[in-house]
Design an enzyme around this catalytic site. Structure first.
Site, short mmCIF file in Angstrom:
data_model
loop_
_atom_site.label_atom_id
_atom_site.label_comp_id
_atom_site.label_asym_id
_atom_site.label_seq_id
_atom_site.Cartn_x
_atom_site.Cartn_y
_atom_site.Cartn_z
N ASP B 371 36.85 46.59 -17.71
CA ASP B 371 36.05 46.98 -16.55
C ASP B 371 36.62 46.54 -15.21
O ASP B 371 36.39 47.21 -14.20
CB ASP B 371 34.62 46.46 -16.71
CG ASP B 371 33.87 47.20 -17.81
OD1 ASP B 371 34.09 48.42 -17.94
OD2 ASP B 371 33.07 46.59 -18.52
N GLU B 374 40.18 48.67 -14.79
CA GLU B 374 40.04 50.12 -14.86
C GLU B 374 39.04 50.66 -13.83
O GLU B 374 39.28 51.70 -13.21
CB GLU B 374 39.59 50.54 -16.27
CG GLU B 374 40.66 50.27 -17.33
CD GLU B 374 40.23 50.63 -18.75
OE1 GLU B 374 41.10 50.78 -19.61
OE2 GLU B 374 39.01 50.75 -19.00
N TYR B 459 26.29 49.59 -18.30
CA TYR B 459 26.09 48.16 -18.48
C TYR B 459 25.99 47.44 -17.15
O TYR B 459 26.68 47.78 -16.20
CB TYR B 459 27.27 47.56 -19.26
CG TYR B 459 26.85 47.08 -20.62
CD1 TYR B 459 27.06 47.87 -21.73
CD2 TYR B 459 26.23 45.85 -20.80
CE1 TYR B 459 26.67 47.45 -22.99
CE2 TYR B 459 25.84 45.42 -22.05
CZ TYR B 459 26.05 46.23 -23.14
OH TYR B 459 25.65 45.79 -24.38
N ASP B 667 51.43 22.62 -11.85
CA ASP B 667 50.30 23.38 -11.31
C ASP B 667 49.89 24.36 -12.41
O ASP B 667 50.62 25.31 -12.70
CB ASP B 667 50.75 24.11 -10.04
CG ASP B 667 49.57 24.78 -9.33
OD1 ASP B 667 48.44 24.69 -9.84
OD2 ASP B 667 49.81 25.39 -8.27
N ILE B 668 48.74 24.14 -13.03
CA ILE B 668 48.38 24.98 -14.19
C ILE B 668 47.11 25.80 -13.96
O ILE B 668 46.25 25.44 -13.16
CB ILE B 668 48.20 24.14 -15.48
CG1 ILE B 668 47.17 23.02 -15.30
CG2 ILE B 668 49.55 23.60 -15.95
CD1 ILE B 668 46.90 22.23 -16.58
#
Lengths: 729, 729
Positions: B371, B374, B459, B667-668
């Protein structure tokens, strides 16, 4: 040497005085049954101590006006499930006192509660009809044995009197607990080591710790282990353990059997920054402006005859219970189409808790609490604090329990009932830009919460039964309160060779938060529409397509299987083998033919990982699965057994379930265990922010369609007009 | 025969008129950029249709006064992360229009958003300093190719222009979606079958359904599948599918490529009882009295410079985003001891959704929505309904986005911010009867909620970022709205041989709710204290004791392991092999030496069980684990890839993670996927009560101790004095 002699003399004097006090406290006459006894005063030697909140500045506190204290002396039961009233409890007390076996004997009543009428009698009863025969179920200790009695309140007769149950002892009385904590003080060795560790005996705070069962050696004696703390300079003595000092006490005789005196090298942690009381903070942090749930037209619920709660489309019977905390009975929801009240659950309660600590060393290995059966989850549920434990719009319900001598007392404000609105959405739909239809429909979500909070010594368990208008019941457990911590010589992790032998986390200098689990097992006697129900597992299975059939390789299929016998319904949850768990009424179908049902929807949880042969785990075997289903049996209500204290595990839910009885299209009981692993962290020091988890009972094809389709949205005109209290200007 | 000819004639006339309308709508000049455009009017052909709410009785509705509509024409950015303003979007539009490549070409802008400055620039910026260079990141389609541009708003230059990405296409524009739904009407065969199925063309409602990718055949063309419904007698056309009719449309040319016309024997389900609009109910059920969250002294938060939210001990930057919905940046929490604002998370957002349906048949197999990539999760986030989507005390924030021609428009009230108080408890402790100390301390729990709700056709996804004063951030997703249902000849389950070929549940006569999953993947760029962090798995393992060591046989030990590379951090949750998941700052320790951290705490969730080689699952491979950790890379933000529409899955989180880069002390970025299995039930018809799940980011040894120890309890004097609105008397 002179000094040492003097010290000894002071010691002996002190011990003597304490012993006399202790004896007096045990001999003291039971509290008058004419008074509405308060929680603390009569049952704890500490109540009059210096621990009372001192130096309250009333202008700061300005506590809310206490809700009008209800007097219960003249309460009359009006519903077959209403708890025993003060007059009834007094009558039971009198009947036992005069009973041939008990008269002229020392005895203690460990439980006096309503013996509920048979289910079919309750289901057949209608308001206005005379109540079914009132009976009391009594558990007594006398002559070193446990006695299970039924007292007929009509005839005044004891109609059942059984002794010699399986292993285990009844729930401790509050008197057991408090007297056990005093017993070590009668022991000179104990007092000496306490003083030598630098603790003034007057600062001693001791806890009665259930011993569990670890093999034959503990048999034939009702035992408790007492460990102590220093409450000098803090109300939060739990953070100041006298580590390694464990006193084994006989609960019946209060005799000190053994003193284990290890860890004398471990300093008692500092009191600094441990007190959590508002009046003891040197400053405070107001992070948010006042906020309140307001209902300009008053609450939407009524409580009929003191126990029958009616709210929105729900109706249920609510009562406090000394062992379970609260009991919800006969929960029914209104059908929006027919207007009928339809049965969902006959009875729901917190059946047992299991809290094993993960430290196998001498002073810790036995800490494997079963808080309901050992301590009384309801006995430990203290009065709720209005505005803070429950919001302003709450109604409070009192518990009426019996003391060890049978005298009734009132646990005021033990349960609260309130409507909650968190700003959440019951249902919504907006049309998107794709269609551009100008639709924006949303409905606010309002729920009804029944809450109690049990303080089993250090830990606080908040149990909420939350009813939603869409038919869902959420059962939520919040954990707060204070950690059970361990003293250590370490003050920094850099002193450690490796972290592993800590059995927990260094939370502050000399303080380890020990790893532990919490399991809370709920008894849920589901009666969907009526008593005959089946348990259906709806398993999602990966299916494969054939190449010519679809461009898709795989999809999930729902495969239903009805549990025939108990072993079919011993459920371990699996993320990668998921199922829904339905309780359906096979005789009742919806218009399009689906069986009417409710499903058990697990939330986040934790599983028990102890070895199944470990002694604690044999006793706590009811936590071996997350879900069990048993046929209804009125003697199977307490998942760890009727007598869990020092039990050997022969009377648990696992034992019953392994009989593998038929459960299809029967009156069935669902058991759900909610779990938490708790690796403490520094944020838990000195008091823990609440951690919660929950599970749901949710309608599944119970209604023909969304039962709240027709509820209106909020309109501005319905909301209150509010202003700040002038006093706060 | 005459009649048939007449019918044909009417058909042709109708089709011609529609074709002209369709052509006009595609040729129509872009909306004026001087107006503050509203959501619906300019972009949907349905907006002026009969679907507008009719027959509103104003005295019933009495909708709340709409919050003052903010005008954005003169907005100026004040923070490096502020979204592009209307003047900036207009400038981008102008630059593209005049750009050598695009001028005199037909093109569409699929995304125009701020190209955020480099992280170190943002971290270095201080309020009062000039803003870093403003740039726009633009995705355009022209000449059948996708173009990725950087537009420098200072120089007016296009500083980057790349084409030829991997597989996949950019997010559909709203114009793509609406024009696609019109395309089939230009086809006589389509119109004929619709009418022959008994549906008046004027009652047709069609949806553009992303096609996914199922092998080579769909390549080189931007495709959409259109399926239609009857909206006769109901706004809830979703419940009236024209089953089996699927039109394959070329999104670039709007050419109808194929019409699959199956299921003509399947009746269109009845409209009865499907409309959910309040004004269309023949009666309503008021279950509860009005209830409101009131703050007599006003809210506790401020929103500085339109985007910087400051509340209690929190501060963060908040902006709407057309793809992610909302983006939370630079979330920092105040240390109660030092008063410093400490970094928790640099950036958090909804990265992608994956919603595979579990029906492999012709009209359903391709329904495997993503969602965000797209449809645009933010593009579909419609204005929130005051008092119902958010409580009365909410503040609303608008989104400012660009249309396909680059013209800015305003999505009003797209995000709300409010304080929530549900009556819950922040922390508490009562002393129990064991000690009898008269202590009852409890603190109310108040949180700050940031909410948006995206309506991706049927939805509705409600996404809440909830900030707690104890440092916890709860990310909650609620599902409501309307099911995607399938037409069937069945009207009762007794007509079935077995339930298995339904691929779902019979919800009403001729209506099947098809089984499906929802996965929502969050991007969480954690910066605990600063950028260099490590990911630590704290695994609880069963340990055994030796017989002489303990009476306990087993206990659980916490075993820490630091993830060195990405594959160490590909996490599948296991109930029977549990871990905590910490993001720690190895360089920063607490006073007693614990590494400062935050942990990811999963809530109830569901795992993806599709075959890993299934085409949809290759594209949705980012849901193969619940947790992943990657090193920060500014190009890796969208878990399914930058261009997910018809992508082949070569640019997903899984692909990146399998590079197995180093993640220790780096840096994660943490990725968390929340899942739901949805087996529909009748309660979901015709609109679904909200189902929610959540996960938490929770401080773990981040603070030295409980950060809300010193907050005050509620006092009566702080609470408001309220009365019912006079108008409601």
């Amino acid at each position: 040497m002179e000094g040492k002699n003097l010290l000894r003399y002071v010691f002996l004097l002190f011990v003597t005085v304490l012993f006399i006090l202790f004896t007096l406290s045990n001999l003291s006459s039971p509290p008058s049954n004419t008074a509405e006894l308060l929680d603390c005063a009569a049952y704890s030697p500490w109540c009059t101590s210096k621990n009372r909140i001192q130096s309250i500045k009333p202008e700061i506190l300005q506590k809310p006006t206490a809700p009008t204290r209800r007097r219960h002396s003249a309460d009359v039961p009006r519903h077959p499930l209403d708890p025993l009233t003060i007059p009834e409890l007094n009558k039971v007390k009198e009947i036992i006192q005069k009973h041939e076996f008990f008269k002229n004997k020392a005895y203690a009543l460990h439980s006096v509660v309503l013996e509920e009428p048979e289910k079919k009698v309750v289901l057949g009863w209608r308001k206005g009809e005379p109540l079914p025969l009132r009976k009391a179920a009594v558990v007594a200790r006398a002559e070193g044995a446990s006695h299970v009695l039924t007292v007929d309140l009509g005839s005044g007769e004891v109609t059942r009197h059984e002794t010699g149950h399986l292993s285990g002892y009844p729930t401790m009385t509050v008197e057991d607990m408090t007297s056990a904590t005093l017993a070590p003080l009668a022991n000179a060795d104990f007092n000496r080591t306490v003083v030598e560790r630098g603790v003034d005996l007057a600062d001693l705070a001791c806890l009665p710790i259930s011993t569990g069962w670890f093999g034959k050696s503990e048999e034939e004696r009702r035992l408790v282990k007492v460990q102590c703390y220093s409450m000098k300079d803090t109300a939060n003595f739990y953070m100041r353990p006298i580590e390694g000092l464990t006193v084994l006490v006989d609960l019946d005789t209060k005799q000190v059997l053994e003193i284990i005196d290890k860890g004398r090298n471990i300093p008692i942690p500092n009191a600094a920054n441990t007190d959590y009381r508002f009046t003891h903070q040197n400053s405070y942090q107001r992070l948010v402006n006042p906020i309140s749930i307001e209902q300009p037209k008053g609450p939407s619920f009524t409580i009929e005859d003191d126990h029958l709660v009616k709210w929105a489309n729900w109706e249920f019977h609510l009562k406090p219970d000394p062992r379970a905390g609260v009991i919800i009975s006969r929960a029914m929801v209104r059908d929006p189409d027919t207007g009928d009240m339809r049965s969902v659950m006959y009875k729901g309660l917190t059946s047992e808790l299991f809290v094993p600590y993960m430290d196998p060393t001498n002073a810790w290995y036995f800490k494997t609490y079963m808080d309901a059966g050992e301590y009384g989850f309801g006995l430990q549920a203290m009065p709720l604090d209005p505005l803070n434990d429950c919001p302003r719009n709450a109604y409070y319900m009192d518990g009426v329990f019996a003391a060890a001598d049978g005298a009734p007392y009132v646990r005021s404000n033990m349960v609260c009932v309130f409507e909650s609105y968190a700003g959440d959405i019951g249902w919504r739909h907006s049309e998107s830009p794709i269609t551009g239809m100008e639709i924006r429909e949303a409905r606010p979500k309002v729920t009804l919460v029944v809450r109690m909070a049990a303080s089993v010594a250090n830990y606080d368990y908040i149990v909420d039964w939350e009813f939603q208008t869409d038919g869902l019941i959420r059962i939520k457990v919040g954990l707060s309160g204070i950690l059970m911590v361990k003293g250590t010589t370490y003050t920094n992790t850099d002193q450690l060779n490796n972290q592993e032998n800590l059995y927990g986390t260094l939370l502050s200098e000399n303080v380890i938060g020990v790893i532990h689990d919490h399991f809370i097992t709920f008894y849920l006697d589901m009666d969907v529409e009526n008593t005959e129900n089946s348990f259906v597992k709806v398993n999602l299975q990966r299916e494969y397509t054939s190449p010519e059939e679809s461009s898709r390789l795989s999809y999930l299929k729902a495969v239903r299987s009805v549990a025939k016998t108990e072993k079919d319904a011993q459920i371990k949850l699996k993320l990668y083998d998921p199922s829904e768990f339905h309780v359906v009424n096979p005789a009742k179908k919806t218009r399009v033919g689906n069986p009417v049902g409710y499903k058990v929807v697990p939330g986040a949880t934790a599983a028990n990982l102890l070895d199944l042969d470990d002694h604690p785990q044999r006793r706590g075997a009811f936590t071996n699965n997350q879900i069990w289903v048993t046929p209804y049996n009125e003697s199977e209500q307490w998942a760890g057994g009727l007598f869990v204290y020092q039990s050997h595990g022969e009377d648990t839910l696992q034992v019953w379930s392994n009989r593998d009885r038929a459960i299809e299209n029967k009156d069935i009981v669902v058991w759900y265990t909610l779990g938490f692993h708790h690796i403490p962290c520094q944020e838990d020091f000195p008091i823990m922010p609440t951690v919660s988890s929950s599970f749901d009972l949710k309608p599944v094809n119970f209604f023909e369609s969304n039962p709240i389709l027709k509820i209106p949205p909020n309109f501005e005109k319905d909301l209150p007009i509010c202003k700040a209290d002038d006093a706060s200007a």
